[in-house]
Design an enzyme around this catalytic site. Structure first.
Site, short mmCIF file in Angstrom:
data_model
loop_
_atom_site.label_atom_id
_atom_site.label_comp_id
_atom_site.label_asym_id
_atom_site.label_seq_id
_atom_site.Cartn_x
_atom_site.Cartn_y
_atom_site.Cartn_z
N GLY A 1 36.99 12.25 -0.96
CA GLY A 1 37.35 13.50 -1.68
C GLY A 1 36.23 14.26 -2.09
O GLY A 1 35.95 15.19 -2.91
N SER B 1 39.31 12.04 4.99
CA SER B 1 40.92 11.80 5.43
C SER B 1 40.91 11.69 7.01
O SER B 1 41.56 11.08 7.57
CB SER B 1 41.70 12.87 4.88
OG SER B 1 41.26 14.12 5.16
N ASP C 1 38.73 19.29 10.95
CA ASP C 1 38.09 18.14 10.66
C ASP C 1 38.47 16.85 11.74
O ASP C 1 37.36 16.27 11.83
CB ASP C 1 38.95 17.41 9.28
CG ASP C 1 38.67 18.38 8.28
OD1 ASP C 1 37.90 19.36 8.28
OD2 ASP C 1 39.21 18.26 7.26
P1 ADP Z 1 38.18 14.59 2.12
O1 ADP Z 1 39.07 14.50 3.26
O2 ADP Z 1 37.48 15.63 1.54
O3 ADP Z 1 37.33 13.19 1.77
P2 ADP Z 1 40.91 14.32 1.10
O4 ADP Z 1 41.65 14.76 -0.05
O5 ADP Z 1 41.46 15.21 2.17
O6 ADP Z 1 39.22 14.41 1.07
O7 ADP Z 1 41.35 12.84 1.67
C1 ADP Z 1 40.86 11.82 0.63
C2 ADP Z 1 42.14 10.77 0.80
O8 ADP Z 1 42.14 10.18 1.88
C3 ADP Z 1 42.29 9.63 -0.19
O9 ADP Z 1 42.45 10.02 -1.79
C4 ADP Z 1 42.98 8.74 0.38
O10 ADP Z 1 44.00 9.01 0.21
C5 ADP Z 1 42.67 8.88 2.04
N1 ADP Z 1 41.51 7.96 2.31
C6 ADP Z 1 40.24 8.58 2.93
N2 ADP Z 1 39.41 7.49 3.09
C7 ADP Z 1 39.80 6.27 2.75
C8 ADP Z 1 39.74 4.91 2.98
N3 ADP Z 1 38.51 4.38 3.65
N4 ADP Z 1 40.69 4.02 2.22
C9 ADP Z 1 41.88 4.27 1.83
N5 ADP Z 1 42.02 5.96 1.83
C10 ADP Z 1 41.30 6.75 2.20
MG MG Z 2 40.34 15.71 3.80
#
Ligand code: ADP
Ligand code: MG
Length: 385
Positions: free
Chosen positions: A119, A125, A174
Site C-alpha cells: 500500500g 499488488s 504495474d
Molecule cells: P500497492 O499495490 O501500491 O502496494 P494496493 O492497495 O494496490 O497497494 O495493494 C495492496 C494490497 O495487495 C494489500 O492490501 C493486500 O491485499 C495485497 N498484497 C500485496 N502484497 C501482499 C503480500 N505479500 N501478501 C498478502 N497480500 C498482499
Molecule cells: Mg497496487
C-alpha cells in the site's frame, strides 16, 4: 528464501516445487496516463514478492502470506469478485484469468512473502499477481515467461485479476513493469499500442541515486478518487470525440480545452496531455544523459498532478519540496496519489541528508514518520529456485 521454503513446508507438509518472484515498481514519469492510452516509464524495484508454490492434483487453491493471517482455500471453479475476497483475491484472480483465457491450470499451494511495502504506491499488488503468474506459467507449462509476447499476455491476465476479482480499477502499467522491466533500464510503455522499449537508466554512473520516500500517509476515499479521475477522462474523451485522451496532440490542446465546459475537466485533460509529452521529453533527456532536464520534468509533473489533476496531498508536497530544497535535481509523487511514495533524483553524496531532512519536515508537520531508501532499476519476474 530458506525461511520461505521452511515456512512452506510447515504450512503445507512438504517442500515447495519452486520459488518465483516479481518486483514492485516505481514510475519515473507518466502518471495517470496508462488508462488514457498514454505513455509511462516505470522501473522495477529491487524489492520483490516471493511465491513458494507446489501444484496439486485437484483444483483447490490454498494460499498463505507472511504479511497476512490465516490460510485461505478456494476451488478454482468458485473464484469470483466475492470469493475468496481480501488479499487472496489477487492470487486467485490470476488463476481465474488464465483459465478464462483458455489456458489449462490446476490447483496450487502458495505461500508468499514480500519485501515490497504494502500500500505504499510501489505496487505490491502487481508484484504478488506477477509472482503467482510466473509460477503458474512454469508449473502448468504455459511457456509465457519465455517471450516478450508471452509476458505481455501474462501481464494482461494479471490486470484482469486485479480489475475483476480484486475489484481495483487500475490501468496496465504495474503488471507490465513487473513482467517486462530490465535491469538498469526503464520501460517505456505505450498503453495505446502495447509497444514497449527499454530506455537506459543507471543513475549510479552519473553519481546520482533515485531516492524513494514512502510517506506512509493514509487517506480515505483513495479508490473513489481514482475512479472519479478515470471517469472525468472518459467523459472528456467522449465530448472531444476521441477514443482516449492520447489522441489529443499537444499542438491541439488549447483548441480541445476550448471545447470543454467544465474547468475541472479542462484541468484533468491538460494534465494528461502535458504528462504524456513530459514522458517523451524525459526519454530524450535520459538518452542524452541530461539528468538536470529529467529533474525539471519531475518537478513539472508533480506540479501538474498537484494543481491540475489534484491527486497530491500535504505529505507528498512536503516530501517533494524538502527534497528539492536539499539538493534534489527534481522530485515528484509517484503512483496514484493521495499518499504513497515520492521519488527524487539526488546526488549520491547528499541522499542521506535529503532523507533526514524529509524525516525532520514530517516530524515538524506532525505526520507519521516516512521511510526512505534508494533503489536501482532491477529485473523482472522470474524463477528463483
Ligand atoms: P500497492 O499495490 O501500491 O502496494 P494496493 O492497495 O494496490 O497497494 O495493494 C495492496 C494490497 O495487495 C494489500 O492490501 C493486500 O491485499 C495485497 N498484497 C500485496 N502484497 C501482499 C503480500 N505479500 N501478501 C498478502 N497480500 C498482499
Ligand atoms: Mg497496487
Amino acid at each position: 528464501m530458506d525461511r520461505l521454503t521452511a515456512d512452506f513446508e510447515r504450512t503445507f507438509g512438504a517442500a515447495p516445487t519452486g520459488v518465483w518472484s516479481a518486483p514492485g515498481r516505481v514510475n519515473l514519469i507518466g502518471e495517470h496516463t496508462d488508462y488514457n492510452g498514454g505513455l509511462c516509464l516505470p522501473i522495477a524495484l529491487p524489492q520483490r514478492t516471493y511465491a513458494a508454490v507446489s501444484p496439486r492434483d485437484d483444483s483447490v487453491l490454498r494460499m498463505a502470506s507472511a504479511q497476512q493471517e490465516g490460510l485461505v482455500e478456494v476451488s478454482l471453479g468458485e473464484i469470483s469478485p466475492e470469493r475468496p475476497g481480501g488479499w487472496s483475491a489477487y492470487v486467485a484472480g490470476v488463476l481465474w484469468a488464465l483459465a478464462k483465457d483458455g489456458l489449462t491450470v490446476g490447483g496450487l499451494d502458495v505461500l508468499v512473502d514480500s519485501t515490497v511495502p504494502l500500500g505504499a504506491g510501489l505496487s505490491s499488488s502487481a508484484a504478488l499477481e506477477c509472482a503467482v503468474a510466473a509460477a503458474a506459467s512454469d508449473l502448468f507449462a504455459l511457456g509465457l515467461l519465455e517471450s516478450a509476447e508471452g509476458r505481455a499476455r501474462l501481464a494482461a491476465r494479471c490486470v484482469e485479476a486485479e480489475n475483476t476479482i480484486a475489484g481495483a480499477p487500475t490501468g496496465g502499467m504495474d503488471q507490465s513493469a513487473s513482467l517486462l522491466c530490465d535491469e538498469r533500464s526503464a520501460l517505456l510503455l505505450d498503453c495505446r499500442s502495447g509497444d514497449t522499449r527499454q530506455v537506459p537508466f543507471d543513475l549510479g554512473g552519473a553519481g546520482h541515486v533515485l531516492l524513494v520516500t514512502d510517506t506512509r500517509a493514509e487517506h480515505a476515499l483513495v479508490d473513489g478518487q481514482y475512479a472519479a479521475r478515470r471517469e472525468a477522462c472518459e467523459q472528456a474523451a467522449r465530448e472531444l470525440g476521441v477514443d482516449t485522451l492520447r489522441e489529443i496532440d499537444p499542438s491541439e490542446l488549447d483548441d480541445a480545452l476550448g471545447r470543454l465546459d467544465s474547468d475541472e475537466v479542462r484541468r484533468r485533460v491538460r494534465h494528461v496531455v502535458t504528462e504524456i509529452e513530459r514522458v517523451e521529453a524525459a526519454v530524450r533527456a535520459l538518452e542524452a544523459d541530461d539528468l538536470a532536464e529529467v529533474g525539471r520534468l519531475f518537478d513539472a509533473s508533480h506540479a501538474s498532478l498537484r494543481d491540475d489533476y489534484e491527486v497530491s496531498c500535504e505529505e507528498l508536497d512536503v516530501a517533494t519540496e524538502t527534497a528539492r530544497a536539499h539538493g534534489a535535481l527534481g522530485a515528484r509523487m509517484t503512483g496514484g496519489g493521495f499518499g504513497g511514495s515520492c521519488i527524487a533524483i539526488v546526488p549520491a553524496g547528499v541522499a542521506d541528508a535529503v532523507a533526514s531532512a524529509i524525516e525532520a519536515a514530517f516530524a515538524d508537520a506532525g505526520f507519521t514518520a516516512p521511510q526512505s531508501f534508494t533503489v536501482t532499476a532491477s529485473g523482472p519476474a522470474h524463477r528463483d529456485a
